[in-house]
Design a protein around this motif. Sequence first.
Motif, PDB file in Angstrom:
ATOM      1  N   TYR A 181       1.032  -1.325   0.120  1.00 53.05           N
ATOM      2  CA  TYR A 181       0.148  -0.030  -0.356  1.00 53.05           C
ATOM      3  C   TYR A 181       0.728   0.722   0.386  1.00 53.05           C
ATOM      4  O   TYR A 181       0.638   2.160  -0.889  1.00 53.05           O
ATOM      5  CB  TYR A 181      -1.017   0.016   0.835  1.00 53.05           C
ATOM      6  CG  TYR A 181      -2.207   1.787   1.623  1.00 53.05           C
ATOM      7  CD1 TYR A 181      -2.937   1.513   1.078  1.00 53.05           C
ATOM      8  CD2 TYR A 181      -0.937   2.305   1.954  1.00 53.05           C
ATOM      9  CE1 TYR A 181      -3.393   2.340   0.597  1.00 53.05           C
ATOM     10  CE2 TYR A 181      -1.870   3.207   2.501  1.00 53.05           C
ATOM     11  CZ  TYR A 181      -3.251   3.246   1.768  1.00 53.05           C
ATOM     12  OH  TYR A 181      -4.084   4.740   2.214  1.00 53.05           O
ATOM     13  N   ASP A 211     -16.872   3.383   0.731  1.00 55.23           N
ATOM     14  CA  ASP A 211     -16.217   2.103   0.190  1.00 55.23           C
ATOM     15  C   ASP A 211     -15.710   1.704  -1.158  1.00 55.23           C
ATOM     16  O   ASP A 211     -15.931   2.474  -2.012  1.00 55.23           O
ATOM     17  CB  ASP A 211     -17.711   1.945  -0.291  1.00 55.23           C
ATOM     18  CG  ASP A 211     -17.432  -0.135  -0.951  1.00 55.23           C
ATOM     19  OD1 ASP A 211     -16.538  -0.801  -1.104  1.00 55.23           O
ATOM     20  OD2 ASP A 211     -18.304  -0.789  -0.801  1.00 55.23           O
ATOM     21  N   ILE A 212     -14.382   1.353  -0.825  1.00 62.15           N
ATOM     22  CA  ILE A 212     -13.136   1.903  -1.130  1.00 62.15           C
ATOM     23  C   ILE A 212     -13.177   0.681  -2.987  1.00 62.15           C
ATOM     24  O   ILE A 212     -12.191   1.442  -3.676  1.00 62.15           O
ATOM     25  CB  ILE A 212     -11.532   1.234  -1.456  1.00 62.15           C
ATOM     26  CG1 ILE A 212     -12.156   0.264  -0.178  1.00 62.15           C
ATOM     27  CG2 ILE A 212     -11.741   2.268  -0.101  1.00 62.15           C
ATOM     28  CD1 ILE A 212     -10.327  -0.683   0.343  1.00 62.15           C
ATOM     29  N   SER A 213     -13.959  -0.425  -2.883  1.00 61.19           N
ATOM     30  CA  SER A 213     -14.298  -1.242  -3.963  1.00 61.19           C
ATOM     31  C   SER A 213     -15.061  -0.763  -5.103  1.00 61.19           C
ATOM     32  O   SER A 213     -14.784  -0.803  -6.493  1.00 61.19           O
ATOM     33  CB  SER A 213     -14.297  -2.368  -3.437  1.00 61.19           C
ATOM     34  OG  SER A 213     -16.262  -2.512  -2.874  1.00 61.19           O
ATOM     35  N   THR A 214     -15.773   0.636  -5.079  1.00 62.13           N
ATOM     36  CA  THR A 214     -16.557   0.969  -5.524  1.00 62.13           C
ATOM     37  C   THR A 214     -16.722   1.955  -6.094  1.00 62.13           C
ATOM     38  O   THR A 214     -17.278   2.583  -6.954  1.00 62.13           O
ATOM     39  CB  THR A 214     -18.028   0.760  -5.496  1.00 62.13           C
ATOM     40  OG1 THR A 214     -18.751   1.109  -3.819  1.00 62.13           O
ATOM     41  CG2 THR A 214     -18.024  -0.602  -5.449  1.00 62.13           C
ATOM     42  N   HIS A 215     -16.157   3.510  -4.998  1.00 61.83           N
ATOM     43  CA  HIS A 215     -16.112   4.775  -5.173  1.00 61.83           C
ATOM     44  C   HIS A 215     -15.080   4.395  -5.829  1.00 61.83           C
ATOM     45  O   HIS A 215     -14.036   4.267  -6.800  1.00 61.83           O
ATOM     46  CB  HIS A 215     -15.745   5.327  -3.632  1.00 61.83           C
ATOM     47  CG  HIS A 215     -16.014   6.415  -3.639  1.00 61.83           C
ATOM     48  ND1 HIS A 215     -15.422   7.936  -4.068  1.00 61.83           N
ATOM     49  CD2 HIS A 215     -17.186   7.476  -3.178  1.00 61.83           C
ATOM     50  CE1 HIS A 215     -16.149   8.533  -3.779  1.00 61.83           C
ATOM     51  NE2 HIS A 215     -16.892   8.301  -3.142  1.00 61.83           N
TER      52      HIS A 215
END
Length: 217
Positions: A181, A211-215
């Motif tokens: 990261y 939501d880090i997977s969709t934003h």
Amino acid sequence: MQLGEAIANLNDGIAVYRPDGRLEFCNESFRLINGYSESALKFGVVTYDELGLLDEESEIVAHKPLTFEQRIVQLRKDGNNVTLQEYEGRIYERYQSPIPAGGIIILITDITEHHRLKLIQSTRNNVLELLARGCALDEILTTLVQDSEVLFPDMLGSVLLMDETGTRFKIGAGPSLPQSYLEACEGIEIGDGVGSCGTAASLRERVIVSDISTHAY
């Protein structure tokens, strides 16, 4: 009657155990602070030790490793009657004292804010000490992040610095985050729409991504 109503409605938790270790009384706050169900608190039946065991349904972890008899002896021997306990993100001070006729009385007080202020002051002192010693910037930032993570146990923190051009990031500290990261953040461009960090630095305001997977950020 008035005294009983006052105790029942206290924000502090109060419990009394008889000389045989059985629960004689507790108020609603004691039950809620410890996460016990109403059915678990049977006066004159349930014991000090039973309430300290792991409850599989509520997953309340034992915080009383000693038997009732051992705890009585310890209280009278060393006088160290105050301990801290944590439940659902709150910090409580638990004071246990032996009753002259036998048994134990317990008082539990929510000291979350007081405890938090002490941690904040400790963090400030740690950083000031490092500054006074002339420590390297990465060591100071690492300490700051680690102390902040103690304040917010569910958080992992990092500090990103602007590079010499003021257009890209470089890693300042991220002691609890994966190396992959940190490497991905190194050299990120600062600009609106360039991830949450790049956007926050560009707009100079807080950016929250739920939501880090969709934003988009």
